[in-house]
Design a protein around this motif. Structure first.
Motif, PDB file in Angstrom:
ATOM      1  N   TYR A  61       0.830  -1.205   0.000  1.00  0.00           N
ATOM      2  CA  TYR A  61       0.000   0.000   0.000  1.00  0.00           C
ATOM      3  C   TYR A  61       0.863   1.253   0.000  1.00  0.00           C
ATOM      4  CZ  TYR A  61      -4.217  -2.712   0.762  1.00  0.00           C
ATOM      5  OH  TYR A  61      -5.254  -3.595   0.595  1.00  0.00           O
ATOM      6  N   PRO A  62       0.544   2.207  -0.882  1.00  0.00           N
ATOM      7  CA  PRO A  62       1.293   3.466  -0.912  1.00  0.00           C
ATOM      8  C   PRO A  62       0.889   4.360   0.247  1.00  0.00           C
ATOM      9  CG  PRO A  62      -0.521   3.568  -2.467  1.00  0.00           C
ATOM     10  CD  PRO A  62      -0.526   2.168  -1.895  1.00  0.00           C
ATOM     11  N   ASP A  63       1.688   5.379   0.501  1.00  0.00           N
ATOM     12  CA  ASP A  63       1.388   6.310   1.590  1.00  0.00           C
ATOM     13  C   ASP A  63       0.228   7.235   1.242  1.00  0.00           C
ATOM     14  OD1 ASP A  63       3.427   5.280   3.130  1.00  0.00           O
ATOM     15  OD2 ASP A  63       4.916   6.679   2.332  1.00  0.00           O
ATOM     16  N   GLU A  68      -5.206   4.157  -3.308  1.00  0.00           N
ATOM     17  CA  GLU A  68      -4.326   3.252  -2.584  1.00  0.00           C
ATOM     18  C   GLU A  68      -4.625   1.777  -2.842  1.00  0.00           C
ATOM     19  OE1 GLU A  68      -7.558   4.398   0.453  1.00  0.00           O
ATOM     20  OE2 GLU A  68      -6.483   5.308  -1.221  1.00  0.00           O
ATOM     21  N   LEU A  71      -3.389   0.952  -6.448  1.00  0.00           N
ATOM     22  CA  LEU A  71      -1.928   0.947  -6.508  1.00  0.00           C
ATOM     23  C   LEU A  71      -1.339  -0.208  -5.710  1.00  0.00           C
ATOM     24  CD1 LEU A  71      -1.199   4.778  -6.204  1.00  0.00           C
ATOM     25  CD2 LEU A  71      -1.053   3.342  -8.248  1.00  0.00           C
ATOM     26  N   ASN A  75       1.173  -2.920  -7.173  1.00  0.00           N
ATOM     27  CA  ASN A  75       2.443  -3.235  -6.519  1.00  0.00           C
ATOM     28  C   ASN A  75       2.552  -4.722  -6.181  1.00  0.00           C
ATOM     29  OD1 ASN A  75       3.259  -0.546  -6.604  1.00  0.00           O
ATOM     30  ND2 ASN A  75       2.458  -0.083  -4.561  1.00  0.00           N
TER      31      ASN A  75
END
Length: 200
Positions: A61-63, A68, A71, A75
């Protein structure tokens, strides 16, 4: 995550997020897809031929908020494809095509993002010899025929995806098909598909 028991006494299992990618290349006369053989000792779809993929991990999970979940799915499938097949892909090359949630009743459930990725160059496949024991390239028609003949086992979402791709001969036709198609959801209007996170 376990929830309350249903009226039949079975334990409700919350689907875990996962993602998978249909790796495609242009063959001599049609598209070819990469299939990986899962170790028969695995508790989920052991002995089945599948697309690269796996569970979404917390570190995927991105910041930033907003996209999110999308993405994180990207990822996860990038990471899993490298681990399982030794192929490096990128988010920019992923095209989202469907989202499948495992029906209730089984011991494990997943809410899985499906992507396609077109390969323009030859790549060497290196399986991990742990979860994945073998690989093959074949046309969707060949895979469907082999499944019908009992020569390989395909999970239902994989089978349905191959049927969708079977009439498509090249990348140009694939791009047209994707541009004219909506994301396929199973079940329809799935509560586990965060559509608000998908880029427009």
């Amino acid at each position: 995550m376990l929830g309350q028991r249903d009226s039949g006494g079975s334990m409700y299992i919350e689907p875990k997020p996962a993602s998978t990618v249909v790796i495609l290349r242009e063959g001599d006369s049609t598209l070819e897809v990469l299939l990986l053989l899962r170790n028969s000792t695995l508790s989920f779809k052991g002995g089945h031929w599948v697309f690269p993929g796996g569970k979404v991990d917390p570190d995927d999970y991105p910041d930033e908020a907003g996209q999110e979940h999308y993405l994180a799915a990207c990822n996860a499938v990038i990471r899993e494809t490298e681990e399982e097949a030794g192929i490096d892909i990128s988010t920019e090359r992923l095209q989202h095509i469907s989202h499948w949630t495992t029906p209730e009743g089984g011991p494990k459930r997943y809410a899985t993002w499906f992507f396609v990725c077109q390969l323009s160059q030859q790549v060497d496949i290196t399986v991990d010899n742990d979860e994945i024991l073998d690989h093959c390239w074949m046309s969707p028609e060949q895979a469907l025929a082999a499944c019908e003949a009992g020569e390989l086992k395909l999970p239902v979402p994989t089978l349905k995806t191959l049927r969708r791709l079977a009439p498509i001969d090249d990348f140009a036709a694939l791009e047209q098909h994707l541009s004219e198609s909506e994301v396929y959801l199973f079940p329809p209007e799935s509560p586990f598909y965060p559509s608000h996170c998908v880029p427009r």
